[in-house]
Design a protein around this motif. Structure first.
Motif, PDB file in Angstrom:
ATOM      1  N   ARG A   8      -8.458   6.171  -2.920  1.00 11.64           N
ATOM      2  CA  ARG A   8      -8.409   6.626  -4.308  1.00 11.64           C
ATOM      3  C   ARG A   8      -6.956   6.791  -4.755  1.00 11.64           C
ATOM      4  N   ARG A  11      -3.059   1.281  -5.191  1.00 11.36           N
ATOM      5  CA  ARG A  11      -3.182  -0.051  -5.785  1.00 11.36           C
ATOM      6  C   ARG A  11      -3.148  -1.076  -4.659  1.00 11.36           C
ATOM      7  N   SER A  25     -11.650  -6.980  -0.985  1.00 12.85           N
ATOM      8  CA  SER A  25     -11.611  -6.499  -2.369  1.00 12.85           C
ATOM      9  C   SER A  25     -12.727  -5.501  -2.632  1.00 12.85           C
ATOM     10  N   ALA A  29     -12.257  -1.475  -3.366  1.00 11.40           N
ATOM     11  CA  ALA A  29     -12.748  -0.973  -4.652  1.00 11.40           C
ATOM     12  C   ALA A  29     -13.778   0.137  -4.446  1.00 11.40           C
ATOM     13  N   ALA A  33      -9.796   2.347  -4.721  1.00 17.41           N
ATOM     14  CA  ALA A  33      -8.531   1.670  -5.008  1.00 17.41           C
ATOM     15  C   ALA A  33      -8.623   0.887  -6.313  1.00 17.41           C
ATOM     16  N   GLU A  34      -7.483   0.729  -6.952  1.00 21.09           N
ATOM     17  CA  GLU A  34      -7.368  -0.173  -8.097  1.00 21.09           C
ATOM     18  C   GLU A  34      -7.019  -1.535  -7.501  1.00 21.09           C
ATOM     19  N   THR A  36      -6.538  -5.642  -7.478  1.00 24.23           N
ATOM     20  CA  THR A  36      -6.270  -6.888  -8.178  1.00 24.23           C
ATOM     21  C   THR A  36      -6.402  -7.994  -7.147  1.00 24.23           C
ATOM     22  N   GLY A  57     -15.373  -3.734 -10.425  1.00 29.03           N
ATOM     23  CA  GLY A  57     -14.178  -3.293 -11.133  1.00 29.03           C
ATOM     24  C   GLY A  57     -12.891  -3.925 -10.651  1.00 29.03           C
ATOM     25  N   ASN A  59      -9.870  -6.380 -10.700  1.00 29.65           N
ATOM     26  CA  ASN A  59      -9.126  -7.157 -11.692  1.00 29.65           C
ATOM     27  C   ASN A  59      -8.851  -8.533 -11.105  1.00 29.65           C
TER      28      ASN A  59
END
Length: 61
Positions: A8, A11, A25, A29, A33-34, A36, A57, A59
């Motif tokens: 949490r 990135r 990924s 997620a 985590a954010e 990409t 979610g 990116n």
């Protein structure tokens, strides 16, 4: 004891969306985590994983 898989607020960049990249990924997620993710192939060449990644979610670049 802190959960070693707690991401949490972190990135994460995943390069390559073959089996391991997709799994990584989704794993990251799911742990906050954010994420990409990127791949040299076009989205339509990556396949059905795109739907899963977007739903989680992630990116996509």
């Amino acid at each position: 004891m802190r959960n070693p898989f707690e991401l949490r607020g972190k990135r994460v960049l995943v390069v390559g969306l073959a089996k391991t990249g997709v799994a990584t990924s989704l794993f990251c997620a799911a742990r906050g985590a954010e994420v990409t993710a990127t791949d040299a192939r076009a989205e339509n060449e990556v396949g059905d994983a795109i739907v899963q990644l977007r739903a989680a979610g992630v990116n996509l670049e």
